[in-house]
Design a protein around this motif. Structure first.
Motif, mmCIF file in Angstrom:
data_model
loop_
_atom_site.group_PDB
_atom_site.id
_atom_site.type_symbol
_atom_site.label_atom_id
_atom_site.label_comp_id
_atom_site.label_asym_id
_atom_site.label_seq_id
_atom_site.Cartn_x
_atom_site.Cartn_y
_atom_site.Cartn_z
ATOM 1 N N GLN A 229 -28.867 46.283 20.498
ATOM 2 C CA GLN A 229 -29.587 45.584 21.667
ATOM 3 C C GLN A 229 -28.753 46.333 23.176
ATOM 4 O OE1 GLN A 229 -28.672 43.282 24.330
ATOM 5 N NE2 GLN A 229 -26.670 42.837 23.423
ATOM 6 N N TRP A 283 -37.501 34.094 14.539
ATOM 7 C CA TRP A 283 -37.866 35.130 14.279
ATOM 8 C C TRP A 283 -39.504 35.686 14.824
ATOM 9 C CZ3 TRP A 283 -37.489 39.996 12.062
ATOM 10 C CH2 TRP A 283 -38.063 40.740 11.699
ATOM 11 N N VAL A 286 -38.313 37.863 18.174
ATOM 12 C CA VAL A 286 -37.501 38.652 17.895
ATOM 13 C C VAL A 286 -38.381 39.787 17.689
ATOM 14 C CG1 VAL A 286 -36.352 40.860 16.031
ATOM 15 C CG2 VAL A 286 -35.365 38.711 16.181
ATOM 16 N N CYS A 287 -39.828 39.849 16.584
ATOM 17 C CA CYS A 287 -41.008 40.548 16.507
ATOM 18 C C CYS A 287 -41.435 40.656 18.490
ATOM 19 C CB CYS A 287 -42.057 39.908 16.120
ATOM 20 S SG CYS A 287 -40.832 39.798 13.797
ATOM 21 N N MET A 290 -39.223 43.562 20.579
ATOM 22 C CA MET A 290 -39.016 44.099 19.556
ATOM 23 C C MET A 290 -40.347 45.009 20.586
ATOM 24 S SD MET A 290 -35.923 44.641 18.718
ATOM 25 C CE MET A 290 -35.617 43.650 19.510
ATOM 26 N N SER A 291 -41.585 43.653 20.222
ATOM 27 C CA SER A 291 -43.224 44.951 20.148
ATOM 28 C C SER A 291 -42.869 45.848 22.108
ATOM 29 C CB SER A 291 -43.869 43.651 20.268
ATOM 30 O OG SER A 291 -44.068 43.530 19.143
ATOM 31 N N THR A 321 -32.889 39.594 24.089
ATOM 32 C CA THR A 321 -32.350 39.378 22.793
ATOM 33 C C THR A 321 -30.873 39.386 23.545
ATOM 34 O OG1 THR A 321 -32.501 42.479 23.182
ATOM 35 C CG2 THR A 321 -34.232 41.578 21.358
ATOM 36 N N VAL A 382 -34.173 50.698 18.296
ATOM 37 C CA VAL A 382 -35.706 49.383 18.225
ATOM 38 C C VAL A 382 -35.717 49.166 16.764
ATOM 39 C CG1 VAL A 382 -38.265 48.527 19.249
ATOM 40 C CG2 VAL A 382 -36.413 49.665 20.169
ATOM 41 N N TRP A 386 -34.799 45.411 14.957
ATOM 42 C CA TRP A 386 -36.505 44.650 13.909
ATOM 43 C C TRP A 386 -35.749 44.829 12.717
ATOM 44 C CZ3 TRP A 386 -41.220 46.702 15.908
ATOM 45 C CH2 TRP A 386 -42.680 45.038 16.201
ATOM 46 N N SER A 387 -35.161 45.537 12.055
ATOM 47 C CA SER A 387 -34.555 44.700 10.676
ATOM 48 C C SER A 387 -33.394 43.725 10.787
ATOM 49 C CB SER A 387 -34.003 46.505 10.254
ATOM 50 O OG SER A 387 -35.217 47.652 10.195
ATOM 51 N N GLY A 389 -32.855 41.866 12.790
ATOM 52 C CA GLY A 389 -33.089 40.700 13.505
ATOM 53 C C GLY A 389 -33.838 39.888 12.003
ATOM 54 N N TRP A 390 -34.404 40.413 10.948
ATOM 55 C CA TRP A 390 -34.113 39.439 10.142
ATOM 56 C C TRP A 390 -33.138 38.760 9.294
ATOM 57 C CZ3 TRP A 390 -38.117 37.066 7.959
ATOM 58 C CH2 TRP A 390 -38.305 36.184 6.933
#
Length: 441
Positions: A229, A283, A286-287, A290-291, A321, A382, A386-387, A389-390
């Motif tokens: 980030q 979560w 995060v989505c 990322m979008s 982020t 990015v 995203w990966s 972030g989970w």
């Protein structure tokens, strides 16, 4: 985790107010030395006779300094009062800003930059632990306050640097880089005024060995997440204005758009930490971020002049982020000591990862004559964010993953549920829940 300390007295409340003020003023200075470079990068290149590769190093150097100097935070905090460490760091920052503005060649510019980054580097790693220590029940509020101040300082530096340079005229970029020393001097003053608490002693200080955190999968995930980030942020700061200038916009407009990006981050950084303390929102946040990154980078790549304001606003939203990961550092550790150690490892190694981004952009631009490589690099980053972030939004504690390696008093242990965290500042006594209770402080 619930505080077992008695209600603060009037004197204690005034001391906390002074510390809160010092934290916010420090936050205001964390990015001024960095964000003032991008708007006048071309002038720096011409004034110092730099190649495109060295210009990339100029944009990466602050991040590399954050990585290297940040590791000095815990040792200095163990040896000296935190207030003295931060006051000294901000004074060094002011001196470095002046030296950098007077540099007549690249070597002296590097020396000034290293000194100027001291305040930001130590502030980065120490502030999360100080918030956890002095305001354990208001983590979201205080992290939001100083990250908002950080965004304000970044925005002002981004917007004002080019106009200052233009107003001065020839060589105005030097004034535009050096003027931020005044703000650093102002921020050092409240730290000088912070008084030690009775009974505080370095003898009772418990430290966490930083290499121990490398055994924690959560700490490693947070480190890479932070690095990716930060890479997004520092490519925006270091290269977006130059990219827009090369695309056909004026220097003033490009600098203004960078300022818009920073301004958008102000309300985002104020709100995001208070949302992040709610586990169910982590979560989805995060989505959303990322979008915004994907839409902003693809728009800037394919149609930079069609809607540059929209692309920079979307990227500004994506920068949420940063505030989120700052809040997560406090939420994923049980004590102030572990928080500071986690902050140091995450930001130290994370900034090292981030520093490769702006440097690679400069090298790729020099090799290809364009910016396609920059956008590919950022979109891959990015995907990595995203990966990860989970993983970082799962409700866990670093302390629990390395409990058998922590010294007594530095984290939750099976033998004691009362943890005394003492340095040269007032000790904080906390009771740690063993049932996986809320990490909100």
């Amino acid at each position: 985790m619930s505080s077992s300390a008695p209600a603060p007295t009037g004197s204690r409340r005034r001391g906390l107010a002074l510390i809160a003020t010092a934290i916010v003023l420090t936050g205001l200075n964390l990015r001024t030395a960095v964000n003032s470079i991008g708007p006048v990068l071309e002038e720096i290149e011409n004034g110092l006779g730099l190649s495109s590769g060295l210009a990339g190093l100029v944009t990466s150097l602050p991040v590399l300094c954050f990585a290297a100097l940040g590791f000095a935070g815990p040792p200095l905090s163990a040896r000296f009062r935190d207030s003295h460490v931060l006051a000294g760091a901000l004074l060094a920052m002011a001196a470095g800003l002046v030296v950098r503005s007077l540099a007549d060649g690249f070597p002296l510019f590097v020396v000034g930059t290293v000194a100027a980054m001291t305040g930001g580097a130590l502030g980065n790693v120490l502030l999360p632990g100080l918030v956890k220590r002095y305001f354990p029940g208001r983590t979201g509020l205080l992290v939001g306050a100083y990250s908002t101040a950080l965004s304000v300082g970044a925005a002002v530096a981004s917007v004002a640097t080019q106009p200052i340079a233009d107003a001065v005229g020839e060589g105005g970029w030097r004034w535009a880089l050096g003027i931020w020393a005044v703000a650093a001097l102002v921020a050092a003053l409240p730290w000088v005024l912070v008084r030690p608490s009775p009974g505080a002693s370095r003898a009772t200080h418990s430290a966490v060995r930083l290499r121990v955190l490398l055994r924690s999968r959560l700490a490693l995930a947070l480190t890479v997440f932070f690095g990716l980030q930060a890479m997004q942020a520092y490519v925006i700061v270091g290269w977006s204005a130059q990219y827009l200038r090369d695309a056909g916009l004026s220097a003033a407009t490009a600098g203004l758009l960078l300022g818009v990006n920073s301004v958008v981050a102000i309300p985002v950084n104020a709100v995001v930490p208070m949302l992040t303390v709610r586990p169910r929102l982590q979560w989805p946040l995060v989505c959303f971020f990322m979008s915004c990154y994907v839409a902003g980078w693809v728009g800037l790549w394919t149609a930079p002049l069609a809607a540059p304001w929209l692309w920079m606003v979307l990227l500004g939203l994506g920068l949420g982020t940063f505030a989120m990961v700052l809040a997560l550092l406090g939420l994923r550790a049980r004590t102030p000591v572990t928080t500071t150690a986690l902050s140091t490892v995450t930001q130290g190694w994370g900034y090292l990862i981030a520093g490769a981004g702006p440097l690679l952009v400069g090298v790729l631009r020099g090799a290809t004559g364009g910016y396609d490589g920059m956008f590919v690099l950022l979109l891959v980053g990015v995907a990595g964010l995203w990966s990860l972030g989970w993983l970082v939004t799962r409700d866990r504690f670093v302390d629990d993953e390395i409990a058998h390696l922590l010294p007594v008093g530095a984290g939750a242990t099976p033998d004691a549920d009362r943890i005394g965290v003492a340095g040269t500042e007032a000790p904080v006594s906390s009771r740690v829940s063993r049932d996986g209770g809320s990490p909100r402080g």
